[in-house]
Write a protein that holds these residues in place. Structure first.
Motif, PDB file in Angstrom:
ATOM      1  N   PHE A  58      -1.503  -1.299  -6.218  1.00 34.52           N
ATOM      2  CA  PHE A  58      -0.968  -2.590  -5.763  1.00 34.52           C
ATOM      3  C   PHE A  58      -1.834  -3.761  -6.234  1.00 34.52           C
ATOM      4  N   GLU A  59      -3.129  -3.541  -6.454  1.00 30.05           N
ATOM      5  CA  GLU A  59      -3.956  -4.636  -6.977  1.00 30.05           C
ATOM      6  C   GLU A  59      -3.575  -4.965  -8.419  1.00 30.05           C
ATOM      7  N   ARG A  60      -3.253  -3.956  -9.200  1.00 32.40           N
ATOM      8  CA  ARG A  60      -2.802  -4.206 -10.565  1.00 32.40           C
ATOM      9  C   ARG A  60      -1.493  -4.990 -10.556  1.00 32.40           C
ATOM     10  N   GLN A  61      -0.579  -4.588  -9.697  1.00 31.19           N
ATOM     11  CA  GLN A  61       0.717  -5.263  -9.628  1.00 31.19           C
ATOM     12  C   GLN A  61       0.591  -6.669  -9.044  1.00 31.19           C
ATOM     13  N   LEU A  62      -0.260  -6.816  -8.036  1.00 30.76           N
ATOM     14  CA  LEU A  62      -0.449  -8.129  -7.431  1.00 30.76           C
ATOM     15  C   LEU A  62      -1.133  -9.085  -8.397  1.00 30.76           C
ATOM     16  N   THR A  63      -2.056  -8.575  -9.188  1.00 29.36           N
ATOM     17  CA  THR A  63      -2.721  -9.412 -10.187  1.00 29.36           C
ATOM     18  C   THR A  63      -1.720  -9.939 -11.202  1.00 29.36           C
ATOM     19  N   GLU A  64      -0.786  -9.107 -11.622  1.00 29.35           N
ATOM     20  CA  GLU A  64       0.252  -9.552 -12.549  1.00 29.35           C
ATOM     21  C   GLU A  64       1.112 -10.631 -11.907  1.00 29.35           C
ATOM     22  N   LEU A  65       1.419 -10.468 -10.619  1.00 30.13           N
ATOM     23  CA  LEU A  65       2.217 -11.473  -9.915  1.00 30.13           C
ATOM     24  C   LEU A  65       1.434 -12.779  -9.773  1.00 30.13           C
ATOM     25  N   LEU A  66       0.131 -12.673  -9.510  1.00 23.90           N
ATOM     26  CA  LEU A  66      -0.699 -13.871  -9.390  1.00 23.90           C
ATOM     27  C   LEU A  66      -0.732 -14.664 -10.697  1.00 23.90           C
ATOM     28  N   GLU A  67      -0.679 -13.971 -11.809  1.00 29.66           N
ATOM     29  CA  GLU A  67      -0.625 -14.659 -13.102  1.00 29.66           C
ATOM     30  C   GLU A  67       0.552 -15.629 -13.131  1.00 29.66           C
ATOM     31  N   GLU A  68       1.703 -15.146 -12.700  1.00 27.43           N
ATOM     32  CA  GLU A  68       2.909 -15.978 -12.703  1.00 27.43           C
ATOM     33  C   GLU A  68       2.823 -17.064 -11.638  1.00 27.43           C
TER      34      GLU A  68
ATOM     35  N   ASP B  92      11.802 -11.521  -9.115  1.00 24.28           N
ATOM     36  CA  ASP B  92      12.109 -12.841  -9.649  1.00 24.28           C
ATOM     37  C   ASP B  92      11.622 -13.858  -8.623  1.00 24.28           C
ATOM     38  N   LEU B  93      10.509 -14.553  -8.923  1.00 20.32           N
ATOM     39  CA  LEU B  93       9.973 -15.512  -7.956  1.00 20.32           C
ATOM     40  C   LEU B  93      10.973 -16.604  -7.614  1.00 20.32           C
ATOM     41  N   GLY B  94      11.880 -16.880  -8.515  1.00 19.92           N
ATOM     42  CA  GLY B  94      12.883 -17.898  -8.257  1.00 19.92           C
ATOM     43  C   GLY B  94      13.804 -17.569  -7.103  1.00 19.92           C
ATOM     44  N   ALA B  95      13.811 -16.311  -6.669  1.00 19.32           N
ATOM     45  CA  ALA B  95      14.657 -15.901  -5.554  1.00 19.32           C
ATOM     46  C   ALA B  95      13.995 -16.147  -4.203  1.00 19.32           C
ATOM     47  N   PHE B  96      12.751 -16.652  -4.222  1.00 18.84           N
ATOM     48  CA  PHE B  96      11.999 -16.805  -2.988  1.00 18.84           C
ATOM     49  C   PHE B  96      11.540 -18.247  -2.782  1.00 18.84           C
ATOM     50  N   SER B  97      11.251 -18.568  -1.524  1.00 27.53           N
ATOM     51  CA  SER B  97      10.698 -19.879  -1.186  1.00 27.53           C
ATOM     52  C   SER B  97       9.193 -19.932  -1.405  1.00 27.53           C
ATOM     53  N   GLY B  98       8.515 -18.817  -1.183  1.00 27.97           N
ATOM     54  CA  GLY B  98       7.070 -18.754  -1.328  1.00 27.97           C
ATOM     55  C   GLY B  98       6.597 -17.331  -1.134  1.00 27.97           C
ATOM     56  N   VAL B  99       5.310 -17.111  -1.378  1.00 32.90           N
ATOM     57  CA  VAL B  99       4.705 -15.787  -1.259  1.00 32.90           C
ATOM     58  C   VAL B  99       3.593 -15.843  -0.218  1.00 32.90           C
ATOM     59  N   ILE B 100       3.575 -14.854   0.676  1.00 31.34           N
ATOM     60  CA  ILE B 100       2.546 -14.743   1.714  1.00 31.34           C
ATOM     61  C   ILE B 100       1.881 -13.384   1.565  1.00 31.34           C
ATOM     62  N   VAL B 101       0.560 -13.376   1.457  1.00 27.67           N
ATOM     63  CA  VAL B 101      -0.197 -12.125   1.349  1.00 27.67           C
ATOM     64  C   VAL B 101      -1.106 -12.003   2.562  1.00 27.67           C
TER      65      VAL B 101
ATOM     66  N   GLU C 220       0.825  -1.213   0.000  1.00 30.39           N
ATOM     67  CA  GLU C 220       0.000   0.000   0.000  1.00 30.39           C
ATOM     68  C   GLU C 220       0.857   1.260   0.000  1.00 30.39           C
ATOM     69  N   ARG C 221       2.088   1.121   0.448  1.00 30.03           N
ATOM     70  CA  ARG C 221       2.985   2.277   0.538  1.00 30.03           C
ATOM     71  C   ARG C 221       3.972   2.334  -0.617  1.00 30.03           C
ATOM     72  N   ASP C 222       4.535   1.179  -0.966  1.00 34.31           N
ATOM     73  CA  ASP C 222       5.640   1.143  -1.912  1.00 34.31           C
ATOM     74  C   ASP C 222       5.315   0.457  -3.228  1.00 34.31           C
ATOM     75  N   GLY C 223       4.143  -0.152  -3.333  1.00 33.33           N
ATOM     76  CA  GLY C 223       3.853  -0.929  -4.525  1.00 33.33           C
ATOM     77  C   GLY C 223       4.688  -2.199  -4.556  1.00 33.33           C
ATOM     78  N   ILE C 224       4.643  -2.916  -5.676  1.00 28.03           N
ATOM     79  CA  ILE C 224       5.434  -4.141  -5.838  1.00 28.03           C
ATOM     80  C   ILE C 224       6.423  -3.927  -6.971  1.00 28.03           C
ATOM     81  N   PRO C 225       7.710  -3.912  -6.687  1.00 25.75           N
ATOM     82  CA  PRO C 225       8.700  -3.737  -7.751  1.00 25.75           C
ATOM     83  C   PRO C 225       8.815  -5.016  -8.582  1.00 25.75           C
ATOM     84  N   PRO C 226       9.496  -4.965  -9.719  1.00 22.62           N
ATOM     85  CA  PRO C 226       9.742  -6.196 -10.485  1.00 22.62           C
ATOM     86  C   PRO C 226      10.455  -7.229  -9.622  1.00 22.62           C
TER      87      PRO C 226
END
Length: 243
Positions: free
Chosen positions: A76-86, A48-57, A40-46
């Protein structure tokens, strides 16, 4: 260990920090084992999911079903939706709570509305469905347990491609699974009574309950023994941590 990506959306610093600390506690994680982003403050930058173990929302005061949304939510909903696609395309480990189930369900074409199944702030009895009783993430959880929640909107159905894992009398869609590694719950698996008390005070004028009932809600929830949901959170961390 590859860190877990924690995406938060609470604009109130105290509530956001407490939620983050709850994620650390429930998951047995250190700060160094997470990568925290306040969407909500910073948005989601580009990323690489491969750098993480998992995603928690996590959860927060925003509703995916609102027709009028502030600029930060739209971003952030636009950015999160793009991330959810992946995430969905690659079946990447995901655990969403409250808002986290709403945004996932909507992305899958499910109906997320305030029409039915909202729940007041407090503890509810959650029951595992047949699929939930046989799911590896829920193998250590009792088939019936108490969990903390409170939400204005809810899933009105099981979205296409998802499997129902758990429900309650007041909200039949408490937990879903997509593919093999994508999970989301309406209840908060990280939350204890102390954290809920802080949220009650933080959001006492946010329309979840009459403000004059805040102290009574805090007293009632302090008497609840809520232990099973944290097992779900810890199971997610243990199952998907990568080195």
């Amino acid at each position: 260990m590859k860190p877990f990506l924690i995406l938060q959306l609470r604009p109130e610093d105290a509530a956001s920090d407490n939620e983050y600390e709850a994620f650390l506690r429930a998951g047995g994680l250190t700060m160094q084992q997470t990568h925290r982003i306040r969407m909500e403050r910073d948005g989601i930058p580009p990323l690489d999911l491969g750098a993480f173990s998992g995603v928690i929302v996590g959860g927060g005061p925003y509703c995916v079903s609102d027709t009028v949304k502030p600029p930060e939510q739209l971003r952030f909903e636009r950015q999160l939706t793009e991330l959810l696609e992946e995430i969905i395309e690659t079946d990447f480990p995901y655990l969403g709570a409250c808002y986290g189930i709403g945004i996932l369900s909507r992305h899958l074409g499910g109906r997320v509305l305030k029409e039915k199944y909202s729940e007041g702030v407090g503890a509810v009895t959650v029951r595992l469905c047949e699929a939930g009783r046989h799911d590896p993430l829920l193998s250590t959880v009792k088939t019936e347990f108490r969990a903390f929640g409170g939400h204005k909107e809810a899933c009105q159905d099981v979205p296409e491609g998802a499997v129902l894992l758990a429900g309650s009398e007041t909200c039949p869609f408490q937990m879903i699974k997509v593919k093999n590694n994508i999970y989301a719950s309406q209840f908060h698996p990280e939350l204890d009574s102390g954290g809920l008390a802080l949220r009650i005070n933080t959001y006492r004028h946010a329309g979840y309950f009459p403000p004059q009932e805040a102290d009574q809600l805090i007293a009632l929830t302090a008497k609840e023994k809520v232990t099973e949901p944290e097992k779900i959170f810890k199971s997610f961390i243990d199952r998907y941590k990568k080195f």
